[in-house]
Design an enzyme around this catalytic site. Structure first.
Site, PDB file in Angstrom:
ATOM      1  CB  CYS A 117       7.111  -1.571  19.394  1.00 20.35           C
ATOM      2  SG  CYS A 117       7.389   0.012  18.579  1.00 20.35           S
ATOM      3  CG  HIS A 256       8.834  -1.451  23.311  1.00 21.33           C
ATOM      4  ND1 HIS A 256       9.933  -1.219  22.509  1.00 21.33           N
ATOM      5  CD2 HIS A 256       7.860  -0.613  22.871  1.00 21.33           C
ATOM      6  CE1 HIS A 256       9.625  -0.278  21.634  1.00 21.33           C
ATOM      7  NE2 HIS A 256       8.383   0.110  21.835  1.00 21.33           N
ATOM      8  CG  ASN A 286       9.720   3.146  20.552  1.00 17.71           C
ATOM      9  OD1 ASN A 286      10.257   2.132  20.119  1.00 17.71           O
ATOM     10  ND2 ASN A 286       8.411   3.258  20.698  1.00 17.71           N
TER      11      ASN A 286
END
Ligand code: UT7
Length: 335
Positions: A117, A256, A286
């Site tokens: 990520c 993020h 996500n």
């Protein structure tokens, strides 16, 4: 890789994103998992996510997003492609060369960066490094992940959180004082905590496990939550210091998109107002390495990101990995 004489600072010159057409909303998930729209919305901020189907791969998504970023930049001319992904189409080789060929860029340098990520921020630093070294003048950077392919479809602790997608930027060599100039950077990792987010089997250490669960992504959510907030805030502070910015100088925070509560808690730790957050998690979930460029695309489209804004960018992910960077937002129209 051709070696170019001139060096420079990486400047953001193009932006694009793509989401696979299949949309799964919280109600659909609630029908097959022990969860609810209310739980997912209040604990994560997510209402729906786009997911890959059998006919869409990470390379396919990267080609779509990369093509849009090239259009946004107004030129196909790039001499390197960096693909941030933790879900390449094959374990070997890297997927970036296939993306380059499909975009008609065959022959250029192309490789993957896997920081999960945090991949987009790590790949930004990598691409900026290619430009600073004079090894490239223009770089296409794509963050693409089909993260849902790693999930146990019956696991309510991971399925509601993740979605799939790709986002991309074009970086060109420029000057430090231009809008869009990227940096300074701050990057970190902590491999002692690799087990907090991991797919235990399938890699070189253990190709196949007798336990099918070992082939799925597992996550210790609350511990990850605490690390994500503390590390993104810490790294953002370092970048502000290196940039000579105070908190009052920051117009926007593009973090993020893992959980709206992580973004809010990070902003609070930094002393940033909640309305400085650029947020699109509600409709994407996500998306791992794609999340920051996809948030940038939506931020430009809804007017949250304006040319001249001082923007902090920060990410956190499996590894553990985390990092931050900064830029003054350029006049860019997503392709
Ligand atoms: O990109 C980096 C990767 N990941 C992250 O950044 C994720 C970071 N972590 C998180 O975002 C949060 O920890 C989660 C969203 C994963 C979980 O939220 P939480 O507020 O930390 O919940 P929790 O895990 O502490 O669970 C609270 C309760 C538990 O029930 P009890 O023990 O209180 O009765 C869970 O069993 O919520 C339950 N629960 C659920 N309930 C309904 C856990 N998942 C679900 C679910 N639906 N999907």
């Amino acid at each position: 890789m051709p070696t170019h004489g001139s060096r420079g600072v990486a400047v953001l010159a193009g932006l694009g994103g793509w989401l696979p057409p299949r949309v799964v909303d919280n109600d659909e998930l609630s029908q097959r998992l022990d969860t609810s729209d209310e739980w997912i919305r209040t604990r994560t901020g997510i209402r729906r996510r786009h997911v890959v189907t059998a006919d869409v791969s990470t390379v396919d998504m990267a080609v779509e997003a990369g093509g849009r970023a090239l259009r946004s930049a107004g030129s196909q001319d790039v001499d390197a492609l960096v693909l941030a992904t933790a879900t390449p189409d094959q374990v070997c080789p890297a997927s970036a060369p296939q993306v380059a060929s499909r975009l008609g860029l065959g022959g250029i340098a192309a490789f993957d960066v896997n920081a999960v990520c945090s991949g987009f921020v790590y790949a930004l630093a990598t691409a900026a490094g290619l430009i600073a070294a004079g090894a490239a003048q223009r770089v296409l950077l794509v963050g693409a992940d089909a993260f849902t392919t790693l999930l146990n479809p019956d696991d309510r602790s991971t399925v509601p959180i993740f979605g799939d997608g790709a986002g991309a930027v074009v970086l060109r060599a420029g000057e430090q004082d231009e809008l869009g100039a990227i940096g300074p950077f701050d990057l970190h990792s902590d491999g002692d905590l690799a087990d907090l987010l991991i797919v235990p089997a399938g890699g070189a250490k253990q190709k196949k496990s007798a336990n099918p669960d070992d082939h799925y992504f597992t996550m210790q959510g609350p511990a990850v939550f605490r690390h994500a907030t503390a590390r993104m805030a810490e790294s953002s502070r370092t970048v502000m210091e290196r940039a000579g910015w105070t908190v009052g100088d920051v117009d926007r925070f593009v973090g993020h998109q893992a959980n709206i509560r992580i973004l809010q808690a990070t902003a609070k730790q930094l002393g940033l107002p909640a309305d400085s957050l650029v947020v699109n998690i509600e409709r994407t979930g996500n998306t791992s390495a794609a999340s920051i460029p996809l948030a940038m695309v939506d931020g430009v489209k809804d007017g949250t990101l304006q040319a001249g804004d001082r923007v902090l960018v920060s990410a956190f992910g499996a590894g553990l990995t985390w990092g931050a960077t900064a830029l003054r937002w350029p006049a860019v129209t997503p392709g």
